[in-house]
Write an enzyme that holds these catalytic residues in place. Structure first.
Site, short mmCIF file in Angstrom:
data_model
loop_
_atom_site.label_atom_id
_atom_site.label_comp_id
_atom_site.label_asym_id
_atom_site.label_seq_id
_atom_site.Cartn_x
_atom_site.Cartn_y
_atom_site.Cartn_z
N GLY A 1 -5.45 5.89 21.57
CA GLY A 1 -5.22 4.44 21.58
C GLY A 1 -3.80 4.11 21.12
O GLY A 1 -3.09 4.96 20.60
N LYS B 296 -11.86 11.96 27.19
CA LYS B 296 -10.47 12.40 27.38
C LYS B 296 -10.23 13.82 26.89
O LYS B 296 -9.09 14.26 26.72
CB LYS B 296 -9.51 11.43 26.68
CG LYS B 296 -9.51 10.06 27.36
CD LYS B 296 -8.32 9.21 26.96
CE LYS B 296 -8.36 7.90 27.75
NZ LYS B 296 -7.47 6.88 27.19
N ILE C 162 -9.62 3.24 8.90
CA ILE C 162 -8.62 2.18 8.86
C ILE C 162 -9.16 0.89 9.50
O ILE C 162 -8.78 -0.21 9.12
CB ILE C 162 -7.33 2.61 9.61
CG1 ILE C 162 -6.87 4.00 9.15
CG2 ILE C 162 -6.23 1.59 9.47
CD1 ILE C 162 -6.49 4.13 7.71
N THR C 163 -10.03 1.04 10.49
CA THR C 163 -10.56 -0.08 11.27
C THR C 163 -10.98 -1.28 10.42
O THR C 163 -11.70 -1.14 9.44
CB THR C 163 -11.79 0.39 12.09
OG1 THR C 163 -11.41 1.54 12.82
CG2 THR C 163 -12.27 -0.70 13.03
N TYR D 155 1.92 -1.29 -1.24
CA TYR D 155 3.28 -0.85 -0.88
C TYR D 155 4.27 -1.43 -1.88
O TYR D 155 5.18 -0.77 -2.34
CB TYR D 155 3.69 -1.33 0.52
CG TYR D 155 2.68 -1.14 1.61
CD1 TYR D 155 1.64 -0.22 1.50
CD2 TYR D 155 2.76 -1.89 2.79
CE1 TYR D 155 0.72 -0.07 2.52
CE2 TYR D 155 1.84 -1.75 3.81
CZ TYR D 155 0.82 -0.84 3.66
OH TYR D 155 -0.10 -0.71 4.67
N GLU E 1 -8.13 -7.35 -6.97
CA GLU E 1 -7.97 -8.73 -6.54
C GLU E 1 -9.27 -9.47 -6.78
O GLU E 1 -10.28 -8.85 -7.09
CB GLU E 1 -7.54 -8.81 -5.08
CG GLU E 1 -8.51 -8.17 -4.11
CD GLU E 1 -8.01 -8.17 -2.66
OE1 GLU E 1 -6.81 -7.99 -2.44
OE2 GLU E 1 -8.85 -8.36 -1.77
N HIS F 227 -9.59 -11.94 3.49
CA HIS F 227 -10.60 -10.94 3.82
C HIS F 227 -11.77 -10.94 2.87
O HIS F 227 -11.75 -11.52 1.80
CB HIS F 227 -10.05 -9.55 4.07
CG HIS F 227 -9.16 -9.00 3.00
ND1 HIS F 227 -9.64 -8.55 1.82
CD2 HIS F 227 -7.83 -8.84 2.98
CE1 HIS F 227 -8.63 -8.09 1.11
NE2 HIS F 227 -7.53 -8.27 1.78
#
Lengths: 290, 383
Positions: free
Chosen positions: A18, A43, A96-97, A161, A211, A249
């Site tokens: 992807g 694939k 990660i999705t 980060y 958070e 989120h």
């Protein structure tokens, strides 16, 4: 050492063909991660810049000895991808999705935690894991990290980060940075990761980035007090969040008094954990304690 | 997404949970017709996505269709803690012998499902939890096994539900659980679950919250969403793929990632300012998204300065700069824009901004410096 991923990581990426999967998978490879395979049903037999693609995870593990999987497939098929990796014997699954239904994750996480061979699931909806200088699995920009003694665990992506960057700028390196993600039902929570850091000989101090919403920080605070000798420094985002407002989120919902940034700060401080007031102060406190 | 009571009840009915017969009305005339159809005494209930409507006068009993019209006229347009009433639910009124509480939800801490029941219904359950915790029974349910009859018995006997209501309550709980799971709900709450004079048990209220992530397998979510009203600015932002929440201050905030944006709000507050909003451009935002974000923020006339705080991971600094330059050229921006840029391609982005000077463009080297500058420029630095 380091935790979860390191020099012996053999990575396969579910969804390597992807757009996002190939971009980040190859970026991880460029960082030095041993990317051994990709899995995309239908694939099999092809390759992505020399990395062989398989139809199933079992074929990939049999052929390449992959022990870690990164899940980069769309939400409707992501829980299935996690289960497939677990079934094929993958030890560390990093999803990660974003946007996997909570019902799917409730069933998946229950299954994973119950098995005799419990795989570590990090995420979903997370930035991944990096052990600087060894391996990077996910979307954390490797260039802001540097090797060193600080472990970091966070529910947030970009805030991670920011804090890693501040540490690096102060000359403080990291053993492993883990983004556990902000979903209602994470594969691993703070305690799962803190437990690993406590056993890791490279990690001399842990930064916990929380958070608003839920009680993961409060539970972590209690656990640290009882079980941890490695010092912990914390930072909590969301002091100015209005009650009951969703902030982007699912992990960030304030419900009444419990789950507020102030309540979390109080619980952490009661456990003897110093709580920084902004990301810059985190590196200052860490520098002081090391 | 939280559903209105009438939406929740319609869904629960499909799963076999008994609910009173009722109709939704958005005018007094519709309420009169609904009351006539139902016959007898009716209850008119304000439909708002917030608690406390009873105390605000949003629930009234009417003895005739005409009276139903009159009370509907009073309730429509009413303000319940900041929510304007646009619809009422007209329901057949019944005798209530007793009120209970029950719910199913996703327990984030235990990573399981949780059933909760109490004989203290019709009141604020959080108060009961705080004052009489022993009056609340909690039973965890394995998401893989689902509910068994014994779970329902543990809840009902544990909460000491009246003898007369037990059998029906035990039969209703698995249906509620079924609704909870099948609808991809994060919460199904019935408060109160009532025992009627005729000895029936039914859901007199319903709070159903569904998981937006599961929308792809529930076409009905889109239908349910159409009646939800979103403030104009938030709607505009959503159309452009931004997460936006309006706040009351005057420092506009743009950032990437919910955690970093929340942290940015905190440092602006700590610098003596008041954030005007929360705006997350998400991961991998391109130039058009940044440009749109600035458009959304500056459309709020209360904003006196804007702080853009980007730490690029997937998001690229050069594209962020391109978006800012585009917005400055395209829009008539009258407030200072403070930009702090780090991470992927940040150096390139900072150079692009330096090469495109604009009187309203201010750069900052760090997040804290950016916050201080934005607050100062908003005219609040000394407060």
């Amino acid at each position: 050492m380091a935790i979860l991923i390191g020099n012996d990581t053999r990575l396969l990426v579910q969804g390597l063909t992807g757009r996002e999967g190939s971009f980040h998978g190859l970026r991880n490879k460029k960082y030095g991660t041993n990317l051994v395979a990709g899995v995309t049903p239908g694939k099999g037999g092809s390759d992505v810049e020399g990395v062989p693609i398989f139809d199933t995870v079992r074929e990939a593990t049999t052929a390449t000895g992959a022990n870690t999987s990164m899940v980069f497939v769309p939400p409707p098929v992501a829980a299935d991808a996690i289960l497939e990796s677990h079934d094929a014997g993958i030890e560390v699954i990093i999803a990660i999705t974003e946007g996997i239904p909570a019902m799917d994750m409730a069933r998946t996480v229950t299954h994973l935690r119950r098995g005799q061979r419990a795989a570590a699931l990090i995420g979903p909806n997370c930035p991944g894991v990096i052990s600087p200088g060894k391996a990077n699995v996910g979307i954390i920009p490797g260039e802001v990290c540097t090797e060193g003694p600080v472990g970091l665990v966070s529910r947030s992506g970009t805030l991670t980060y920011q804090i890693v960057y501040e540490l690096t700028q102060e000359g403080i390196g990291q053993s492993t940075c883990v983004g556990v993600g902000g979903d209602p039902i994470p594969g691993s929570d703070f305690i799962d990761v803190l437990e690993r850091f406590e056993k890791d000989d490279l990690t001399k101090l842990v930064v916990l980035v929380g958070e608003i919403g839920g009680d993961a920080e409060e539970r972590a605070a209690a656990w640290v007090k009882e079980n941890m000798r490695t010092p912990v420094v914390a930072y909590i985002a969301g002091f100015t969040a209005p009650p009951g407002k969703r902030m982007g989120h699912a992990g960030a919902i304030v419900s009444g008094s419990q789950g507020t940034a102030a309540a979390k700060k109080e619980a952490l401080e009661a456990a003897g954990i110093r709580v920084a007031t902004n990301p810059t102060e985190v590196s200052a406190i860490v520098g002081e304690l090391l | 997404m939280d559903l209105f009571e009438y939406q929740g009840k319609e869904l629960l009915r499909k799963y076999g949970v008994p609910v009173p017969e009722g109709r939704v009305a958005s005018t007094p005339e519709e309420a009169v017709a609904a009351a006539r159809k139902l016959g007898g005494r009716v209850v008119v209930k304000a439909q708002v996505l917030i608690g406390g409507r009873g105390k605000a006068g949003g629930i009234k009993v009417a003895r005739s269709p005409e009276e139903a019209g009159e009370v509907t006229d009073q309730i429509l347009g009413m303000d319940v803690r900041g929510h304007t009433v646009k619809r009422v639910l007209v329901e057949r009124a019944g005798d209530i012998t007793d009120e209970y509480y029950c719910s199913f939800l996703v327990d984030r801490s235990e990573r399981q499902f949780l059933g909760i029941m109490s004989a203290e219904g019709g009141v604020d359950i959080e108060e009961v939890a705080a004052n009489d915790p022993e009056k609340i029974t909690r039973v965890h349910i394995d998401p893989l096994l689902g509910i068994s009859q014994f779970h329902a018995r543990e809840l009902v006997f544990g909460a000491d539900i009246d003898r007369d209501a037990r059998k029906e309550a035990i039969a209703i709980l698995p249906k509620l659980y079924d609704a909870f799971v099948s609808l991809d709900a994060s919460l199904v709450e019935v408060n109160p679950l009532v025992l009627t004079g005729e000895g029936r048990v039914m859901a007199l209220d319903a709070k159903v919250s569904v998981d937006d992530s599961a929308g792809y397998r529930h076409p009905i979510f889109d239908e349910l969403k159409t009646v939800h009203e979103v403030p104009e600015q938030e709607r505009l932002a959503k159309e452009k793929g931004l997460t936006f929440i309006k706040l009351d201050g005057d420092v506009g905030i743009i950032g990437n990632g919910a955690g970093l944006v929340m942290s940015t709000l905190d440092v602006v507050k700590a610098a003596g300012g008041d954030p005007a909003n929360f705006l997350d451009v998400g991961g991998g935002a391109g130039a058009d998204v940044l440009s749109s974000a600035l458009e959304v923020i500056t459309s709020n006339s209360e904003v006196n300065s804007v702080l853009i705080n980007i730490f690029g991971g997937i998001t690229r600094g050069d594209l962020v700069a391109e978006g800012i330059i585009d917005a400055l050229g395209r829009l008539e921006i009258k407030v200072p824009i403070v930009v702090r840029l780090d991470g992927t391609n940040a150096e390139q982005g900072r150079k692009m901004l330096a090469d495109a000077p604009h009187e309203m463009l201010v750069t900052a080297a760090t997040m804290l410096e950016g916050a201080e500058k934005a607050v100062e420029l908003a005219g609040k630095g000394g407060e």
